[in-house]
Write a protein that holds these residues in place. Structure first.
Motif, PDB file in Angstrom:
ATOM      1  N   ALA A   8       8.541   2.942   0.915  1.00  0.00           N
ATOM      2  CA  ALA A   8       8.438   4.169   0.116  1.00  0.00           C
ATOM      3  C   ALA A   8       9.457   5.205   0.577  1.00  0.00           C
ATOM      4  O   ALA A   8      10.111   5.861  -0.242  1.00  0.00           O
ATOM      5  N   PHE A  23       3.942  -0.331  -7.095  1.00  0.00           N
ATOM      6  CA  PHE A  23       3.286   0.120  -5.881  1.00  0.00           C
ATOM      7  C   PHE A  23       2.009  -0.681  -5.666  1.00  0.00           C
ATOM      8  O   PHE A  23       1.096  -0.625  -6.482  1.00  0.00           O
ATOM      9  N   ALA A  74       8.612   8.009  -3.074  1.00  0.00           N
ATOM     10  CA  ALA A  74       9.328   6.810  -3.518  1.00  0.00           C
ATOM     11  C   ALA A  74       9.767   6.935  -4.968  1.00  0.00           C
ATOM     12  O   ALA A  74      10.882   6.534  -5.322  1.00  0.00           O
TER      13      ALA A  74
END
Length: 140
Positions: A8, A23, A74
């Motif tokens: 990230a 993610f 991120a």
């Protein structure tokens, strides 16, 4: 998959060669907090709830100030080097109403979750779009 805090934080180095970031919030939660889902379900963790250290499991609703901040960093860093980068989440957080609103607000494009959570996820993604149309995510 962005599943580690370092991934990230270095998203600006990954972004130029990626088409998308997904993610993995369950793994990202485990590696950020330093405990597993098994720990949360173990007896000792219930004491944390009793003492008010936690009011909800971080595996149920995204921890906005820790794990969520990593997702936000991120997303920003990845898109700063690749504006066409598609961003999404894969995991149970993708079916949690509160988490879906957070993901929308930080600019994610999609959520993925267990099949039984899809109706709730679709409804909340729509609600998030209506409540914050400027975020322009989860509806692209």
């Amino acid at each position: 998959m962005i599943e580690l805090p370092r991934a990230a934080l270095t998203a600006n180095r990954i972004g130029p060669v990626a088409d998308f970031f997904s993610f993995g919030t369950n793994d990202l939660t485990q590696t950020t907090w330093g405990f597993s889902r098994d720990d949360v379900e173990a007896e000792f963790f219930s004491r944390y709830f009793e003492l008010g250290v936690f009011t909800i499991s971080p595996f149920e609703t995204i921890d906005e100030f820790g794990v969520g901040e990593l997702v936000k960093i991120a997303a920003e860093r990845g898109r700063s080097v690749n504006p066409n980068l598609h961003l999404g989440v894969c995991g149970e957080h993708g079916g949690d109403p509160e988490s879906i609103h957070f993901f929308h607000n930080v600019g994610l494009d999609y959520v993925s979750c267990s099949p039984f959570r899809v109706p709730i996820a679709r409804l909340e993604a729509g609600r998030a779009s209506i409540s914050n149309p400027d975020a322009a995510s989860l509806d692209r």
